[in-house]
Design a protein around this motif. Structure first.
Motif, short mmCIF file in Angstrom:
data_model
loop_
_atom_site.label_atom_id
_atom_site.label_comp_id
_atom_site.label_asym_id
_atom_site.label_seq_id
_atom_site.Cartn_x
_atom_site.Cartn_y
_atom_site.Cartn_z
N ARG A 145 -51.83 2.97 -2.97
CA ARG A 145 -51.74 2.13 -4.33
C ARG A 145 -52.49 2.92 -5.48
NH1 ARG A 145 -51.00 -3.18 -3.90
NH2 ARG A 145 -52.71 -3.71 -4.96
N ASN A 176 -49.70 5.21 -7.16
CA ASN A 176 -49.03 5.03 -8.44
C ASN A 176 -49.46 3.90 -9.46
OD1 ASN A 176 -48.84 2.71 -6.98
ND2 ASN A 176 -46.42 2.68 -6.96
N LEU A 236 -51.23 1.15 -8.83
CA LEU A 236 -51.42 -0.27 -8.58
C LEU A 236 -52.89 -0.47 -8.55
CD1 LEU A 236 -48.45 -1.09 -6.05
CD2 LEU A 236 -48.74 -1.64 -8.68
N MET A 255 -41.91 3.03 -4.29
CA MET A 255 -43.05 2.59 -3.24
C MET A 255 -42.21 1.58 -2.43
SD MET A 255 -46.82 1.69 -3.37
CE MET A 255 -47.91 1.15 -1.89
N PHE A 290 -42.97 -1.65 0.64
CA PHE A 290 -44.28 -2.36 0.89
C PHE A 290 -43.93 -2.87 2.11
CE2 PHE A 290 -43.75 -2.47 -3.76
CZ PHE A 290 -44.86 -2.53 -3.96
N GLN A 291 -45.05 -3.34 2.87
CA GLN A 291 -45.04 -3.88 4.15
C GLN A 291 -44.18 -5.12 4.12
OE1 GLN A 291 -48.68 -4.37 6.21
NE2 GLN A 291 -47.78 -5.56 7.47
N SER A 292 -44.20 -5.86 3.13
CA SER A 292 -43.75 -7.31 2.96
C SER A 292 -42.62 -7.41 2.06
CB SER A 292 -45.08 -8.21 2.45
OG SER A 292 -45.39 -7.64 1.14
N PHE A 293 -41.80 -5.93 1.96
CA PHE A 293 -40.82 -5.62 1.38
C PHE A 293 -40.65 -6.02 -0.12
CE2 PHE A 293 -39.13 -8.46 5.20
CZ PHE A 293 -39.45 -7.47 6.06
N ASN A 294 -41.03 -7.53 -0.29
CA ASN A 294 -41.40 -7.48 -1.91
C ASN A 294 -39.95 -7.66 -2.64
OD1 ASN A 294 -44.09 -8.09 -1.51
ND2 ASN A 294 -44.56 -6.19 -2.51
N LEU A 295 -38.79 -7.80 -2.26
CA LEU A 295 -37.70 -8.09 -2.71
C LEU A 295 -37.78 -9.18 -3.85
CD1 LEU A 295 -34.90 -7.55 -0.15
CD2 LEU A 295 -35.77 -5.80 -1.89
N GLN A 299 -33.68 -6.41 4.67
CA GLN A 299 -34.38 -6.48 3.66
C GLN A 299 -35.20 -5.12 3.07
OE1 GLN A 299 -36.86 -10.26 2.71
NE2 GLN A 299 -35.84 -11.08 4.23
N ARG A 317 -33.72 0.28 -3.21
CA ARG A 317 -34.28 -0.25 -4.70
C ARG A 317 -35.01 0.96 -5.29
NH1 ARG A 317 -37.74 -5.78 -5.34
NH2 ARG A 317 -39.25 -4.40 -3.95
N ALA A 318 -35.97 1.30 -4.39
CA ALA A 318 -37.05 2.42 -4.81
C ALA A 318 -36.10 3.65 -5.09
CB ALA A 318 -37.90 2.59 -3.95
N ALA A 377 -43.86 -5.29 9.54
CA ALA A 377 -43.59 -6.75 9.37
C ALA A 377 -42.22 -6.97 10.45
CB ALA A 377 -43.51 -7.19 8.27
N GLY A 416 -46.87 -9.49 -4.77
CA GLY A 416 -46.15 -8.51 -4.41
C GLY A 416 -44.84 -8.42 -5.38
N GLN A 417 -44.64 -9.46 -6.00
CA GLN A 417 -43.36 -9.48 -7.10
C GLN A 417 -44.03 -8.60 -8.27
OE1 GLN A 417 -40.46 -11.15 -6.76
NE2 GLN A 417 -41.06 -10.86 -4.76
N ALA A 455 -44.21 -4.94 -6.98
CA ALA A 455 -42.81 -4.30 -6.69
C ALA A 455 -42.12 -3.94 -8.17
CB ALA A 455 -41.75 -5.32 -6.17
N LEU A 487 -41.49 0.05 -9.75
CA LEU A 487 -40.35 0.40 -10.16
C LEU A 487 -40.43 0.91 -11.72
CD1 LEU A 487 -37.99 -2.49 -8.59
CD2 LEU A 487 -37.79 0.17 -8.03
N GLY A 537 -39.67 -13.46 -0.95
CA GLY A 537 -39.12 -12.19 -0.45
C GLY A 537 -40.27 -11.88 0.58
N ILE A 558 -42.37 -11.60 3.68
CA ILE A 558 -43.53 -12.46 4.39
C ILE A 558 -44.57 -12.98 3.44
CG2 ILE A 558 -43.27 -11.58 6.69
CD1 ILE A 558 -45.94 -9.72 6.04
#
Ligand SMILES: Nc1ncnc2c1ncn2[C@@H]1O[C@H](COP(=O)(O)OP(=O)(O)OP(=O)(O)O)[C@@H](O)[C@H]1O
Ligand SMILES: [Mg+2]
Lengths: 247, 276
Positions: free
Chosen positions: A52, A55, A57, A88, A90-95, A149, A156-157, A173, B167-168, B171, B175, B273, B275
């Motif tokens: 994190r 980049n 975060l 990046m 993430f474990q939780s996808f964050n789409l 996902q 996406r990345a 996950a 997380g939103q 993410a 990007l 999105g 979990i």
């Protein structure tokens, strides 16, 4: 190793959280262009924090990070520049749940890379093909399985054409039967020469896909080395104990 | 048998008894009212009301003062609603901003507005601000109403924004999206959908609250009613009519919003999105 070969240079990173937890303790790591570095270590050892910080975060307390010649400092401009070059996962996808797979992948191309819709659409379809889910292009994230996902998230990345990809427990996950499909995509990327920093608990994958393994604990590197050597002949007692537990 | 009525017996019975109770109560109120007005010798003259709604002199349909007032009420409400959303969004973003000044500004605005009565705010804008800015009563009304409702809209929007998973943001940042793009494309579309019901409730409050602008000589629905009552002494009939008009407007608005909400529920927003 010449300087311009090092695409990531992290020096003496320190990060202490408000509760007094030292997540990174003078952590130093350089990554060569095209190298696949796998970071392993017990829970709470600072693996995610390191990714994190890479980049922006998370802000470091001291030390320096240079990515592809750009210093990650307090300048907002550099921070944005680096985020464009570093992808990046993430474990939780964050789409983005209100966008289809296609729209998720289009977004940054249009907003950040300033591509036209048609230009973005072409890249997006290529990427969807690459991660093997062309037929799900117009599905919303909640209509996809976890593995699908995560593959959209990787696409996406990649849509930003990053120079470095960071993976923070990208398969943790997922249901066991979906782990393989995501690891396959990561293997393909590694084979194509993408520079990758991967945090994972999948030791088989680490050994086979990683060029170098970094074992960290309490925000410090305990041992690092070539993947084959690391698993075959771990030098440190602590490493042996950790591998004994996990393997 | 109709599919609509295939519900558990328990549900059907409570729905039936509930509406039964409602109509019984409503009937009781009407009966008491009639009794009361008879007792005080009030003569209902409903036949005199329609001409205040509309006239059809010479076959030409013309809106009466009440419908004209309704027009003004709708005009003020619609304009204020627009400004409310703009002010509310700005204040919400200021409250969540990294800048101390922006946050302090937003906090002072919210506290000030939410801790003083709307009527006083309307007077303040009309008698103090409007001469300074050189604006008329109508603009004052819109300004006062938007400032008032904007404070509540801001809190609703802020709640929607902070309810989204961290997380939103991460993410979007990873990007390379900036704050503006992140809000526009990622955060706000999700946040607004989440808070649509309370936001719509605020819109309905706005319509009701707009009746207070009658105090600064704006001929809205309430003011027209007041005027007609003063001239004709048809207090009961006119106020009933005015209330019914407000009710029709707010009911149709709630209905429209519920329909919109149901349509949006078809879209994925709850199954966020990953979990989350
Ligand atoms: N936002 C935060 N606030 C306070 N403490 C934090 C925060 N994020 C992480 N920490 C702490 O910092 C330490 C390192 O956390 P980090 O998430 O980097 O560990 P990790 O190696 O990724 O662990 P895991 O394998 O469980 O994901 C932990 O002790 C954690 O509790
Ligand atoms: Mg972690």
């Amino acid at each position: 190793m010449s300087t311009n070969e090092r695409i990531i240079e992290a020096r003496e990173l320190t990060k202490t959280f408000s509760g007094g937890v030292v997540a990174l303790d003078r952590f130093t790591l350089a990554v060569r262009r095209g190298e696949v570095v796998v970071i392993i270590g017990p829970s709470g050892s600072g693996k995610s924090t390191f990714l994190r910080c890479l980049n922006g975060l998370e802000e470091i307390d001291s030390g320096s990070i240079v990515i592809d010649g750009i210093p990650l400092d307090r300048h907002r401009k550099n921070r944005l520049l680096i985020r464009r070059e570093v992808g990046m996962v993430f474990q939780s996808f964050n789409l983005f749940p209100h966008m289809t797979a296609r729209e998720n992948i289009d977004l940054a191309q249009i907003r950040v890379r300033k591509k036209t819709r048609t230009g973005a659409a072409e890249t997006t379809m290529n990427l969807l093909a690459k991660v093997g889910i062309t037929e799900k292009a117009d599905r919303y994230p909640h209509e996809l399985s976890g593995g699908q996902q995560q593959r959209v998230a990787i696409a996406r990345a990649l849509a930003m054409s990053p120079k470095v990809m960071l993976f923070d427990e990208a398969t943790s996950a997922l249901d066991p039967e979906m782990i393989g499909e995501v690891l396959d995509v990561m293997r393909t990327l590694a084979a194509e020469g993408m520079t990758m920093v991967i945090v994972t608990h999948e030791m088989g994958f680490a050994r086979e896909a990683g060029d170098r393994i970094v074992f960290m604990e309490s925000g410090r590197i305990v041992e690092e080395g070539d993947a084959e050597r690391f698993f075959a002949f771990p030098r440190e007692e602590r490493t042996r104990a950790f591998l004994g537990q996990i393997l | 048998m109709n599919k609509l009525f295939h519900m558990p017996a328990g549900v059907r019975r409570t729905a039936l008894t509930d509406s039964g109770k409602f109509f019984l109560l409503a009937g009781l109120v009407v009966w008491l009212l009639t009794l009361g007005t008879q007792g005080m010798g009030y003569h209902w003259q409903w036949y005199r009301v329609p001409r205040y709604l509309f006239t059809t002199a010479g076959g030409v349909w013309k809106a009466g003062p009440l419908l004209q007032g309704l027009g003004t009420t709708l005009e003020i409400s619609l304009l204020s609603l627009l400004c409310t959303l703009i002010i509310g969004l700005t204040a919400a973003l200021f409250r969540l901003s990294d800048s101390f000044t922006a946050r302090a500004l937003a906090r002072s605005y919210l506290e000030l507005i939410r801790n003083t009565p709307l009527l006083i705010q309307i007077f303040f804008v009309y008698f103090v601000v409007s001469p300074v800015l050189d604006i008329g009563a109508f603009a004052s009304a819109v300004l006062a109403l938007s400032l008032f409702e904007g404070a509540y809209a801001a809190e609703i929007l802020r709640a929607g924004i902070v309810s989204l998973h961290r997380g939103q943001w991460e993410a979007a940042h990873s990007l390379g999206l900036g704050v503006f793009d992140t809000y526009r494309d990622v955060i706000l579309p999700q946040a607004v959908r989440r808070v649509l019901p309370p936001l719509a409730g605020q819109g309905i409050s706005l319509i009701k609250d707009s009746s207070l602008v009658s105090t600064i000589a704006i001929y809205d629905l309430t003011m027209q009613g007041q005027k007609i009552v003063a001239e004709t002494f048809l207090a009961f009939e006119i106020w009933f009519t005015v209330a019914a008009i407000y009710l029709v407007i707010t009911f149709s608005l709630s209905f429209a919003v519920r329909a919109l909400e149901n349509r949006m529920n078809g879209l994925p927003i709850r199954g966020a999105g990953g979990i989350a």
